[in-house]
Write a protein that holds these residues in place. Structure first.
Motif, PDB file in Angstrom:
ATOM      1  N   SER A 176      26.228  32.636  38.956  1.00 41.08           N
ATOM      2  CA  SER A 176      27.479  33.261  39.369  1.00 41.08           C
ATOM      3  C   SER A 176      28.660  32.340  39.097  1.00 41.08           C
ATOM      4  O   SER A 176      29.759  32.800  38.753  1.00 41.08           O
ATOM      5  CB  SER A 176      27.429  33.643  40.846  1.00 41.08           C
ATOM      6  N   ARG A 219      31.949  33.146  36.462  1.00 35.95           N
ATOM      7  CA  ARG A 219      33.356  33.089  36.857  1.00 35.95           C
ATOM      8  C   ARG A 219      34.222  32.445  35.773  1.00 35.95           C
ATOM      9  O   ARG A 219      35.408  32.742  35.658  1.00 35.95           O
ATOM     10  CB  ARG A 219      33.518  32.311  38.165  1.00 35.95           C
ATOM     11  N   ASP A 245      36.840  36.150  35.577  1.00 33.24           N
ATOM     12  CA  ASP A 245      36.872  36.829  36.875  1.00 33.24           C
ATOM     13  C   ASP A 245      36.643  35.791  37.970  1.00 33.24           C
ATOM     14  O   ASP A 245      35.503  35.433  38.270  1.00 33.24           O
ATOM     15  CB  ASP A 245      35.809  37.924  36.933  1.00 33.24           C
ATOM     16  N   ARG A 246      37.714  35.313  38.578  1.00 34.22           N
ATOM     17  CA  ARG A 246      37.623  34.244  39.573  1.00 34.22           C
ATOM     18  C   ARG A 246      37.567  34.778  41.007  1.00 34.22           C
ATOM     19  O   ARG A 246      37.933  34.074  41.946  1.00 34.22           O
ATOM     20  CB  ARG A 246      38.820  33.296  39.420  1.00 34.22           C
ATOM     21  N   TYR A 282      32.269  35.824  44.776  1.00 34.99           N
ATOM     22  CA  TYR A 282      31.059  35.497  44.022  1.00 34.99           C
ATOM     23  C   TYR A 282      30.720  34.008  44.069  1.00 34.99           C
ATOM     24  O   TYR A 282      29.780  33.566  43.400  1.00 34.99           O
ATOM     25  CB  TYR A 282      31.202  35.953  42.569  1.00 34.99           C
ATOM     26  N   HIS A 316      27.723  38.444  40.035  1.00 29.39           N
ATOM     27  CA  HIS A 316      28.624  39.484  39.576  1.00 29.39           C
ATOM     28  C   HIS A 316      27.794  40.610  38.949  1.00 29.39           C
ATOM     29  O   HIS A 316      26.758  40.363  38.326  1.00 29.39           O
ATOM     30  CB  HIS A 316      29.596  38.917  38.542  1.00 29.39           C
TER      31      HIS A 316
END
Length: 300
Positions: free
Chosen positions: A195, A199, A203-204, A208, A225
């Motif tokens: 995960s 990131r 997608d930060r 997650y 994710h």
């Protein structure tokens, strides 16, 4: 990797907790630039667990450019974000992809400059205090010549923004799995850092990575994710059926039905009828179906 640019317009503030129906239907992008390089392709493969056991040399071609770099087909779904909908009256942290349908017209190159057209085709109201489903369609083309590379249809579920007066409607019917025992299955372990690797693709969302925050959002701990889990299911089909030939995958549809957590084993159950592979992903230790109604179309 650069995702499509944010498109802004007026709308309700996110804390109004009601979807701005007119704004969401008006949202869209035309010829939005998007690009990715081989670093993103390799990072996604690593996040999906490729080359993690050090034993299967075929998987190394997805994470190392030494020969001819291969790309995981589900990378296509990672290239597009939903920021063009941020001003539609919802909390982006409470929006999840629950269904996606990916059609690949040619294999993803290891790097590409792209243009994307995106539009909202429906917004369904599930009632006050409940959620809303937003159906988004995207077409992605090669920037150099306009050749369509793939199309992606997503159903997004936004929690807590229902009651905006929109239609109730019905969601697209999911692909139905055969009513028999699976023809094949593949067990793939996940690892603790998957995960965190994912990131780095852009997608930060801290849910997650932060166990405490994840628990406040209803998870047991920080989950993988969804697109990371999808990559694992794609890896299972590549490994079990395609002999790691990524050019064989021409479509990849699925529903996300439950979270998967780092360290768990994903069992991908598969049924093959000619060029269609039906599949689902199960975490047997929790008796949880995390991916359902999967449909993988094989080229030719």
């Amino acid at each position: 990797m650069t995702a499509v640019r944010k498109h802004t317009h007026s709308g309700n503030a996110a804390n109004d907790m009601s979807l701005d129906y007119d704004a969401v239907l008006a949202a869209g992008l035309t010829d939005a630039p998007c690009h990715y390089g081989d670093r993103a392709a390799m990072l996604y493969a690593l996040a999906a667990g490729f080359a993690g056991n050090g034993e299967d040399g075929a998987e190394l071609d997805y994470a190392f450019e030494g020969r001819a770099l291969k790309t995981v087909p589900t990378l296509a779904a990672v290239l597009l974000d939903n920021r063009f909908l941020d001003d539609c009256g919802w909390d982006a942290g409470k929006v999840a992809t629950v269904d996606q349908r990916l059609e690949l017209y040619r294999p993803l190159p290891p790097a590409a400059e792209l243009h994307a057209d995106r539009r909202v085709v429906a917004a369904l109201d599930h009632g006050k205090g409940k959620g809303a489903s937003v159906l988004v369609e995207s077409e992605v083309r090669m920037a150099k010549d306009g050749t369509v590379l793939f199309t992606l249809s997503n159903t997004l579920l936004a929690r807590g923004v229902g009651g905006f007066g929109g239609p109730q409607g019905e969601l697209p019917l999911p692909h139905q799995l055969p009513e028999r025992e699976p023809d094949l299955q593949c067990d793939l372990p996940s690892h603790a850092t998957q995960s965190l690797l994912y990131r780095l693709l852009g997608d930060r969302n801290p849910v997650y990575a932060d166990d405490a925050l994840a628990r406040r959002h209803g998870y047991d701990r920080a989950p993988l994710h969804e697109q990371c889990t999808a990559g694992m299911a794609c890896r299972a089909i590549l490994k079990t059926i395609c002999e790691y030939d990524f050019t064989l995958i021409a479509g990849f549809d699925l529903r996300f039905t439950a979270p998967m957590y780092p360290g768990e084993i994903l069992t991908t159950e598969m049924w093959q009828v000619r060029n269609i592979v039906s599949f689902r992903g199960v975490v047997r230790a929790r008796n949880a179906v995390v991916i359902d109604n999967g449909r993988c179309a094989l080229a030719g």
